[in-house]
Scaffold this active site. Structure first.
Site, short mmCIF file in Angstrom:
data_model
loop_
_atom_site.label_atom_id
_atom_site.label_comp_id
_atom_site.label_asym_id
_atom_site.label_seq_id
_atom_site.Cartn_x
_atom_site.Cartn_y
_atom_site.Cartn_z
N CYS A 131 0.83 -1.20 0.00
CA CYS A 131 0.00 0.00 0.00
C CYS A 131 0.87 1.25 0.00
CB CYS A 131 -0.93 0.00 1.21
SG CYS A 131 -1.99 1.45 1.30
N CYS A 134 -0.47 4.13 2.09
CA CYS A 134 -0.36 3.88 3.54
C CYS A 134 1.05 4.15 4.04
CB CYS A 134 -0.74 2.44 3.88
SG CYS A 134 -2.36 1.91 3.34
N ASP A 135 2.04 3.70 3.28
CA ASP A 135 3.42 3.64 3.78
C ASP A 135 4.40 4.56 3.04
OD1 ASP A 135 2.55 1.64 5.52
OD2 ASP A 135 2.94 0.07 4.05
#
Length: 305
Positions: A131, A134-135
Protein backbone atom coordinates in the site's frame (compact mmCIF):
# COMPACT_ATOMS: atom_id res chain seq x y z
CA UNK A 1 -33.69 -13.16 14.36
CA UNK A 2 -33.81 -13.86 10.62
CA UNK A 3 -32.42 -11.34 8.14
CA UNK A 4 -33.75 -10.97 4.61
CA UNK A 5 -30.30 -10.31 3.13
CA UNK A 6 -26.98 -11.21 4.70
CA UNK A 7 -24.02 -9.50 3.04
CA UNK A 8 -20.50 -10.86 3.52
CA UNK A 9 -18.04 -8.03 2.94
CA UNK A 10 -18.17 -4.28 3.52
CA UNK A 11 -16.54 -2.87 0.40
CA UNK A 12 -18.26 -0.88 -2.34
CA UNK A 13 -20.24 -3.89 -3.60
CA UNK A 14 -21.39 -4.91 -0.14
CA UNK A 15 -22.33 -1.42 0.98
CA UNK A 16 -24.22 -0.72 -2.25
CA UNK A 17 -26.12 -3.99 -1.78
CA UNK A 18 -27.05 -2.84 1.73
CA UNK A 19 -28.34 0.47 0.37
CA UNK A 20 -30.50 -1.24 -2.25
CA UNK A 21 -31.68 -3.91 0.16
CA UNK A 22 -32.78 -1.38 2.75
CA UNK A 23 -34.48 0.83 0.18
CA UNK A 24 -36.45 -2.23 -0.91
CA UNK A 25 -37.71 -2.64 2.63
CA UNK A 26 -35.59 -5.68 3.49
CA UNK A 27 -33.83 -6.33 6.78
CA UNK A 28 -30.17 -6.31 5.87
CA UNK A 29 -26.99 -7.12 7.78
CA UNK A 30 -23.47 -6.52 6.48
CA UNK A 31 -20.65 -8.53 8.05
CA UNK A 32 -17.07 -7.34 7.49
CA UNK A 33 -13.92 -9.04 8.77
CA UNK A 34 -11.57 -6.06 8.84
CA UNK A 35 -12.52 -2.48 7.94
CA UNK A 36 -15.48 -1.12 6.05
CA UNK A 37 -14.74 0.42 2.69
CA UNK A 38 -12.45 -2.15 1.11
CA UNK A 39 -9.28 -1.43 -0.82
CA UNK A 40 -10.54 1.86 -2.29
CA UNK A 41 -10.14 3.50 1.13
CA UNK A 42 -6.38 3.78 0.62
CA UNK A 43 -6.69 5.56 -2.74
CA UNK A 44 -5.86 9.26 -2.25
CA UNK A 45 -7.89 10.31 -5.28
CA UNK A 46 -10.73 8.68 -7.21
CA UNK A 47 -11.42 10.40 -10.52
CA UNK A 48 -13.24 7.77 -12.60
CA UNK A 49 -16.54 7.42 -10.74
CA UNK A 50 -19.41 8.86 -12.80
CA UNK A 51 -20.86 12.06 -11.39
CA UNK A 52 -18.00 12.66 -8.95
CA UNK A 53 -15.09 14.53 -10.51
CA UNK A 54 -12.69 13.82 -7.65
CA UNK A 55 -12.95 12.31 -4.17
CA UNK A 56 -10.66 10.42 -1.84
CA UNK A 57 -11.31 6.71 -1.51
CA UNK A 58 -11.79 7.08 2.24
CA UNK A 59 -14.40 9.82 1.83
CA UNK A 60 -16.25 7.87 -0.85
CA UNK A 61 -16.38 4.77 1.35
CA UNK A 62 -17.44 6.57 4.50
CA UNK A 63 -20.22 8.38 2.62
CA UNK A 64 -21.49 5.05 1.29
CA UNK A 65 -21.31 3.42 4.73
CA UNK A 66 -23.18 6.35 6.30
CA UNK A 67 -25.81 6.05 3.59
CA UNK A 68 -26.33 2.33 4.20
CA UNK A 69 -26.46 2.69 7.99
CA UNK A 70 -28.70 5.74 7.72
CA UNK A 71 -31.20 3.59 5.85
CA UNK A 72 -31.14 1.06 8.68
CA UNK A 73 -28.62 -1.56 7.56
CA UNK A 74 -27.09 -3.44 10.47
CA UNK A 75 -23.34 -4.02 10.59
CA UNK A 76 -21.02 -6.44 12.36
CA UNK A 77 -17.23 -6.59 12.42
CA UNK A 78 -16.62 -10.34 12.45
CA UNK A 79 -14.70 -12.85 10.33
CA UNK A 80 -17.04 -15.10 8.34
CA UNK A 81 -15.94 -18.73 8.39
CA UNK A 82 -18.63 -20.32 6.25
CA UNK A 83 -22.28 -20.71 5.25
CA UNK A 84 -24.59 -23.65 5.80
CA UNK A 85 -28.24 -24.24 4.96
CA UNK A 86 -30.75 -25.09 7.65
CA UNK A 87 -34.53 -25.10 7.61
CA UNK A 88 -34.73 -23.31 4.27
CA UNK A 89 -32.38 -20.54 5.47
CA UNK A 90 -28.77 -19.70 4.69
CA UNK A 91 -26.86 -19.41 7.96
CA UNK A 92 -23.74 -17.23 7.92
CA UNK A 93 -21.15 -18.59 10.34
CA UNK A 94 -18.59 -16.37 12.08
CA UNK A 95 -16.01 -17.10 14.74
CA UNK A 96 -18.54 -16.30 17.45
CA UNK A 97 -22.08 -16.24 16.10
CA UNK A 98 -24.50 -17.45 13.46
CA UNK A 99 -26.76 -15.23 11.35
CA UNK A 100 -29.79 -16.90 9.71
CA UNK A 101 -30.67 -15.20 6.41
CA UNK A 102 -33.19 -15.76 3.66
CA UNK A 103 -30.58 -14.80 1.05
CA UNK A 104 -26.83 -14.16 1.08
CA UNK A 105 -24.63 -11.90 -1.03
CA UNK A 106 -20.92 -12.80 -1.09
CA UNK A 107 -18.95 -9.57 -1.57
CA UNK A 108 -15.60 -10.49 -0.06
CA UNK A 109 -13.45 -8.61 -2.57
CA UNK A 110 -9.83 -9.58 -3.10
CA UNK A 111 -6.47 -9.39 -1.31
CA UNK A 112 -3.03 -8.45 -2.55
CA UNK A 113 -1.06 -10.98 -4.57
CA UNK A 114 2.45 -11.65 -3.22
CA UNK A 115 5.69 -12.15 -5.13
CA UNK A 116 6.35 -15.44 -3.39
CA UNK A 117 9.96 -14.62 -2.49
CA UNK A 118 11.68 -16.03 0.59
CA UNK A 119 12.24 -12.70 2.35
CA UNK A 120 8.96 -11.11 1.34
CA UNK A 121 7.02 -12.14 4.46
CA UNK A 122 10.01 -11.61 6.77
CA UNK A 123 10.51 -8.02 5.63
CA UNK A 124 6.85 -7.07 5.46
CA UNK A 125 6.62 -3.81 7.36
CA UNK A 126 10.40 -3.45 7.20
CA UNK A 127 10.50 -2.19 3.62
CA UNK A 128 8.03 -4.50 1.88
CA UNK A 129 4.60 -2.93 1.45
CA UNK A 130 1.40 -3.49 -0.53
CA UNK A 131 0.00 0.00 0.00
CA UNK A 132 1.88 3.03 -1.30
CA UNK A 133 -0.59 5.52 0.11
CA UNK A 134 -0.36 3.88 3.54
CA UNK A 135 3.42 3.64 3.78
CA UNK A 136 4.85 6.01 1.16
CA UNK A 137 5.56 8.86 3.57
CA UNK A 138 7.96 6.60 5.52
CA UNK A 139 10.28 6.58 2.50
CA UNK A 140 10.58 10.32 1.96
CA UNK A 141 13.88 11.12 0.25
CA UNK A 142 14.74 7.45 -0.29
CA UNK A 143 14.95 5.16 -3.30
CA UNK A 144 12.10 2.66 -3.76
CA UNK A 145 10.77 0.18 -6.30
CA UNK A 146 7.22 -0.48 -7.44
CA UNK A 147 6.55 -3.94 -8.87
CA UNK A 148 3.74 -4.27 -11.41
CA UNK A 149 2.37 -2.95 -14.67
CA UNK A 150 -1.32 -2.22 -14.11
CA UNK A 151 -3.13 0.93 -13.03
CA UNK A 152 -2.36 0.38 -9.36
CA UNK A 153 1.38 0.12 -9.98
CA UNK A 154 1.34 3.23 -12.16
CA UNK A 155 -0.64 5.19 -9.60
CA UNK A 156 1.67 4.00 -6.83
CA UNK A 157 4.73 5.13 -8.78
CA UNK A 158 3.19 8.54 -9.38
CA UNK A 159 2.26 8.92 -5.72
CA UNK A 160 5.69 7.83 -4.47
CA UNK A 161 7.52 10.11 -6.90
CA UNK A 162 6.23 13.05 -4.84
CA UNK A 163 8.00 11.76 -1.72
CA UNK A 164 10.91 9.60 -2.81
CA UNK A 165 14.30 10.43 -4.30
CA UNK A 166 14.00 7.72 -6.96
CA UNK A 167 11.23 5.35 -8.03
CA UNK A 168 12.01 2.25 -10.09
CA UNK A 169 8.95 0.83 -11.83
CA UNK A 170 9.65 -2.86 -12.49
CA UNK A 171 7.42 -4.75 -14.93
CA UNK A 172 7.82 -8.18 -16.48
CA UNK A 173 6.59 -7.10 -19.94
CA UNK A 174 7.78 -4.60 -22.55
CA UNK A 175 4.68 -2.47 -22.15
CA UNK A 176 2.45 -1.59 -19.23
CA UNK A 177 -1.05 -3.03 -18.92
CA UNK A 178 -2.34 0.14 -17.31
CA UNK A 179 -3.95 3.14 -18.95
CA UNK A 180 -1.82 5.23 -21.29
CA UNK A 181 -3.03 8.32 -19.47
CA UNK A 182 -1.19 7.11 -16.39
CA UNK A 183 2.00 6.12 -18.21
CA UNK A 184 2.69 9.37 -20.05
CA UNK A 185 3.02 11.61 -16.97
CA UNK A 186 5.47 9.13 -15.45
CA UNK A 187 7.71 9.34 -18.52
CA UNK A 188 8.15 13.05 -17.85
CA UNK A 189 9.29 12.61 -14.26
CA UNK A 190 13.05 12.76 -13.74
CA UNK A 191 12.96 10.59 -10.63
CA UNK A 192 10.98 7.71 -12.19
CA UNK A 193 12.83 4.97 -14.09
CA UNK A 194 11.12 2.15 -16.00
CA UNK A 195 12.69 -1.29 -15.64
CA UNK A 196 10.89 -3.37 -18.27
CA UNK A 197 11.08 -7.03 -19.30
CA UNK A 198 12.33 -7.71 -15.79
CA UNK A 199 11.32 -9.76 -12.78
CA UNK A 200 12.33 -9.60 -9.13
CA UNK A 201 14.48 -12.60 -8.25
CA UNK A 202 15.34 -11.78 -4.64
CA UNK A 203 15.01 -9.13 -1.94
CA UNK A 204 18.25 -8.03 -0.30
CA UNK A 205 18.61 -7.25 3.39
CA UNK A 206 18.31 -9.15 6.64
CA UNK A 207 16.36 -6.84 8.94
CA UNK A 208 15.25 -4.16 6.46
CA UNK A 209 15.05 -3.98 2.68
CA UNK A 210 18.37 -2.92 1.17
CA UNK A 211 17.87 -3.77 -2.49
CA UNK A 212 16.56 -6.11 -5.17
CA UNK A 213 18.04 -8.69 -7.47
CA UNK A 214 16.44 -8.19 -10.87
CA UNK A 215 16.47 -10.61 -13.78
CA UNK A 216 16.50 -9.21 -17.31
CA UNK A 217 14.19 -11.57 -19.20
CA UNK A 218 15.69 -10.73 -22.59
CA UNK A 219 19.36 -11.25 -21.73
CA UNK A 220 18.91 -13.67 -18.84
CA UNK A 221 21.35 -11.60 -16.76
CA UNK A 222 20.83 -10.59 -13.14
CA UNK A 223 21.56 -7.14 -11.75
CA UNK A 224 20.96 -5.32 -8.49
CA UNK A 225 19.32 -2.04 -7.55
CA UNK A 226 19.64 -0.41 -4.14
CA UNK A 227 16.27 0.51 -2.61
CA UNK A 228 14.87 0.98 0.87
CA UNK A 229 11.32 0.05 -0.02
CA UNK A 230 9.48 -2.38 -2.29
CA UNK A 231 5.84 -1.72 -3.13
CA UNK A 232 4.19 -4.81 -4.60
CA UNK A 233 1.29 -4.11 -6.98
CA UNK A 234 0.90 -7.26 -9.07
CA UNK A 235 -2.80 -7.88 -8.70
CA UNK A 236 -5.20 -9.42 -6.25
CA UNK A 237 -6.46 -12.86 -5.27
CA UNK A 238 -9.92 -13.79 -3.95
CA UNK A 239 -10.58 -15.25 -0.52
CA UNK A 240 -13.54 -17.51 -1.20
CA UNK A 241 -12.36 -20.89 0.08
CA UNK A 242 -14.83 -20.77 2.97
CA UNK A 243 -17.63 -21.07 0.40
CA UNK A 244 -16.05 -23.66 -1.91
CA UNK A 245 -18.30 -26.48 -0.76
CA UNK A 246 -21.46 -24.46 -1.26
CA UNK A 247 -21.03 -22.48 -4.49
CA UNK A 248 -18.93 -23.13 -7.59
CA UNK A 249 -15.56 -21.39 -7.85
CA UNK A 250 -13.47 -21.07 -10.99
CA UNK A 251 -9.91 -22.42 -11.24
CA UNK A 252 -8.46 -19.23 -9.71
CA UNK A 253 -10.86 -19.14 -6.77
CA UNK A 254 -13.37 -16.54 -7.94
CA UNK A 255 -17.06 -17.25 -7.35
CA UNK A 256 -18.67 -18.41 -10.59
CA UNK A 257 -21.35 -15.79 -11.28
CA UNK A 258 -22.23 -13.79 -14.39
CA UNK A 259 -23.71 -10.31 -14.77
CA UNK A 260 -26.89 -11.38 -12.95
CA UNK A 261 -24.69 -12.09 -9.88
CA UNK A 262 -26.36 -15.49 -9.37
CA UNK A 263 -24.18 -18.34 -8.13
CA UNK A 264 -24.69 -22.08 -8.56
CA UNK A 265 -26.69 -22.11 -5.30
CA UNK A 266 -30.21 -20.59 -5.37
CA UNK A 267 -30.53 -17.69 -2.97
CA UNK A 268 -26.79 -17.02 -2.81
CA UNK A 269 -25.36 -14.23 -4.96
CA UNK A 270 -21.85 -12.85 -5.58
CA UNK A 271 -21.02 -9.19 -6.13
CA UNK A 272 -17.90 -7.18 -6.83
CA UNK A 273 -14.30 -8.22 -7.32
CA UNK A 274 -14.75 -11.67 -5.73
CA UNK A 275 -16.80 -12.98 -8.67
CA UNK A 276 -15.77 -14.04 -12.17
CA UNK A 277 -15.67 -10.95 -14.38
CA UNK A 278 -13.56 -9.16 -16.96
CA UNK A 279 -13.50 -5.69 -15.40
CA UNK A 280 -12.92 -4.92 -11.72
CA UNK A 281 -13.50 -1.25 -11.06
CA UNK A 282 -15.32 0.86 -8.47
CA UNK A 283 -18.22 1.34 -10.87
CA UNK A 284 -18.61 -2.38 -11.57
CA UNK A 285 -18.51 -3.17 -7.85
CA UNK A 286 -21.31 -0.69 -7.20
CA UNK A 287 -23.29 -2.06 -10.15
CA UNK A 288 -22.89 -5.62 -8.86
CA UNK A 289 -24.09 -4.58 -5.42
CA UNK A 290 -27.28 -3.14 -6.88
CA UNK A 291 -27.88 -6.12 -9.17
CA UNK A 292 -27.27 -8.68 -6.41
CA UNK A 293 -29.53 -6.90 -3.91
CA UNK A 294 -32.40 -6.62 -6.38
CA UNK A 295 -31.92 -10.26 -7.38
CA UNK A 296 -32.07 -11.21 -3.70
CA UNK A 297 -35.30 -9.25 -3.29
CA UNK A 298 -36.79 -11.01 -6.30
CA UNK A 299 -35.77 -14.39 -4.90
CA UNK A 300 -37.46 -13.59 -1.58
CA UNK A 301 -40.64 -12.53 -3.38
CA UNK A 302 -40.68 -15.76 -5.37
CA UNK A 303 -40.28 -17.80 -2.17
CA UNK A 304 -43.26 -16.01 -0.64
CA UNK A 305 -45.65 -16.83 -3.50
Amino acid sequence: MVYDIGIIGGGTAGMTAAVYGQRAGKRTIMIEGMNYGGQITVSPKVENYPGIASVSGAEFSMNLLDQAMGLGAETELEQVTGIHEEGGLKVIETEGKEYPCRTVIIATGVSHRHLGLEKEEKLMGAGVSYCATCDGAFFKGKDVAVIGGGNTALQDADFLSNYCNKVYLVHRRDEFRGEAGLVEPLKKKDNVEFVLSATVKDILGENVVEGLVINNKKTGEDFQISVSGVFVAIGQVPDNQAFSGLVDLDETGFVAASEDCMTSRPGIFAAGDCRTKGVRQLTTAAADGAVAALAACKYISMQET
